[in-house]
Design an enzyme around this catalytic site. Structure first.
Site, PDB file in Angstrom:
ATOM      1  N   ILE A 180       0.824  -1.203   0.000  1.00 47.90           N
ATOM      2  CA  ILE A 180       0.000   0.000   0.000  1.00 47.90           C
ATOM      3  C   ILE A 180       0.861   1.255   0.000  1.00 47.90           C
ATOM      4  O   ILE A 180       0.523   2.258  -0.637  1.00 47.90           O
ATOM      5  CB  ILE A 180      -0.982  -0.007   1.182  1.00 47.90           C
ATOM      6  N   SER A 211      11.449  -0.046   7.651  1.00 48.15           N
ATOM      7  CA  SER A 211      10.845  -1.266   7.121  1.00 48.15           C
ATOM      8  C   SER A 211      11.830  -2.411   7.240  1.00 48.15           C
ATOM      9  O   SER A 211      13.017  -2.250   6.961  1.00 48.15           O
ATOM     10  CB  SER A 211      10.444  -1.077   5.655  1.00 48.15           C
ATOM     11  N   ARG A 212      11.342  -3.565   7.635  1.00 41.46           N
ATOM     12  CA  ARG A 212      12.207  -4.734   7.767  1.00 41.46           C
ATOM     13  C   ARG A 212      12.589  -5.335   6.424  1.00 41.46           C
ATOM     14  O   ARG A 212      13.599  -6.013   6.314  1.00 41.46           O
ATOM     15  CB  ARG A 212      11.510  -5.808   8.617  1.00 41.46           C
ATOM     16  N   LYS A 242      -5.736   2.636   7.012  1.00 39.03           N
ATOM     17  CA  LYS A 242      -6.918   1.895   7.469  1.00 39.03           C
ATOM     18  C   LYS A 242      -6.653   0.393   7.415  1.00 39.03           C
ATOM     19  O   LYS A 242      -5.856  -0.057   6.575  1.00 39.03           O
ATOM     20  CB  LYS A 242      -8.139   2.287   6.631  1.00 39.03           C
ATOM     21  N   ASP A 248     -11.358  -6.097   5.323  1.00 37.41           N
ATOM     22  CA  ASP A 248     -10.306  -5.158   4.926  1.00 37.41           C
ATOM     23  C   ASP A 248     -10.794  -4.278   3.782  1.00 37.41           C
ATOM     24  O   ASP A 248     -10.674  -3.051   3.856  1.00 37.41           O
ATOM     25  CB  ASP A 248      -9.026  -5.902   4.537  1.00 37.41           C
TER      26      ASP A 248
END
Length: 308
Positions: free
Chosen positions: A14, A36-37, A90, A168
């Site tokens: 996203i 971020s991993r 969201k 979702d």
């Protein structure tokens, strides 16, 4: 105006599909870091996680959390503890209690918390809200059906508790209906279809009633192939008002009124810039409350197994 120095936490699908382009397209915000991993950006500072980001010397004003909802509470709390404004993708969290706690924390610290609902920012939503305020509504029906294999390939987290399953996308529809309806509504029936190998539903059939007793129904399904369906039909005494294409197109009494390209995330970031500038919060959790109610009242049906 000095731009907001922003960090994205969670550089997944996203963030790459929507957030990066929206930030680049508007004024008032500058992406300076990602945490971020599994990914990084060459153009900005990159960190393994939010703890490493907040412990660094890099100056940031706000974070945009694009991680899955499970575990997001700890990330948002850490950002607020560090005095950063927070924008939540969201759904805003995995439970009602945690998002209420975040809102209370942001209020106590005088920080902005933005619980985003990108579908509310679609072009036709506000015109529909204004129009319906002047009409006599008789009933509302929602069809939100899409292909999970196309939109969420290999995302196992979405099938786990807190991932919401078909809600979702379904919560996008609920975010629009809660915005455009002149009166509140509550759930009276919920039927949920769970694949035998998954912990979250793949389909849902819901019935609500407004405060005055008008029916609002919704059908969500993640098994649709071919053309996708994101429609909200409102029957009024004056004629039908229909939102299609996820809220970007509006038909009134059978005539098309608004057809516009997707600018949802640009609108979200413009609003976030305004919120931060005025140190205001925008934390409407009503769509998530409706989803929680659907699980609480849900009659569970087991259906065939689902695999990507």
């Amino acid at each position: 105006m000095v731009p907001i120095r922003l960090a994205i936490v969670g550089l997944g699908k996203i963030a790459k599909d929507q957030h990066l382009a929206a930030i680049e397209a508007i004024e008032g915000v500058e992406l300076v870091a990602v945490a971020s991993r599994n990914a990084s950006l060459e153009s900005v500072a990159s960190f393994h996680d939010i703890s490493e980001l907040l412990a660094s010397d890099l100056q940031i004003d706000a974070v945009s959390l694009c991680t899955p909802p499970q575990g997001r509470f700890a990330l948002a709390k850490a950002a607020l503890d560090a005095g950063k404004h927070v924008m939540l993708e969201k759904p805003p969290g995995a439970t009602i209690s945690e998002v209420l706690a975040l809102d209370a924390q942001a209020e106590a610290k005088g920080l902005s918390l933005f619980s985003t609902w990108h579908s509310r920012a679609a072009a036709a939503v506000e015109p529909a809200r204004v129009l319906l305020a002047e009409r006599t509504i008789r009933k509302v029906h929602v069809e939100w059906k899409e292909d999970v294999r196309h939109w969420h390939p290999g995302q196992d987290w979405i099938w786990e508790p807190g991932g919401l399953g078909v809600f979702d996308p379904g919560i996008n529809a609920l975010s629009i209906v809660t915005r455009i309806m002149p009166e509140s509504f509550h759930l009276v029936r919920s039927e949920l279809s769970f694949p035998e190998n998954r912990a979250a539903p793949i389909a849902a059939s819901l019935a609500f009633e407004t405060a005055s007793g008008l029916p609002v129904t919704a059908e969500f399904d993640w098994r649709q192939t071919g053309p996708q369906t994101w429609d909200i039909r409102v029957e009024t005494d004056e004629g039908p008002v229909v939102l299609t294409h996820g809220g970007s197109r509006l038909s009134v009494d059978g005539k098309d009124q608004i057809v516009e390209e997707d600018r949802e995330y640009r609108n979200l970031y413009k609003h976030f810039v305004s919120l931060v500038g005025e140190r205001r919060r925008d934390a409407d959790f009503s769509p998530l409350i409706h989803v929680a109610d659907a699980f609480m009242l849900g009659r569970r049906q087991v259906v065939e197994a689902f695999d990507d």
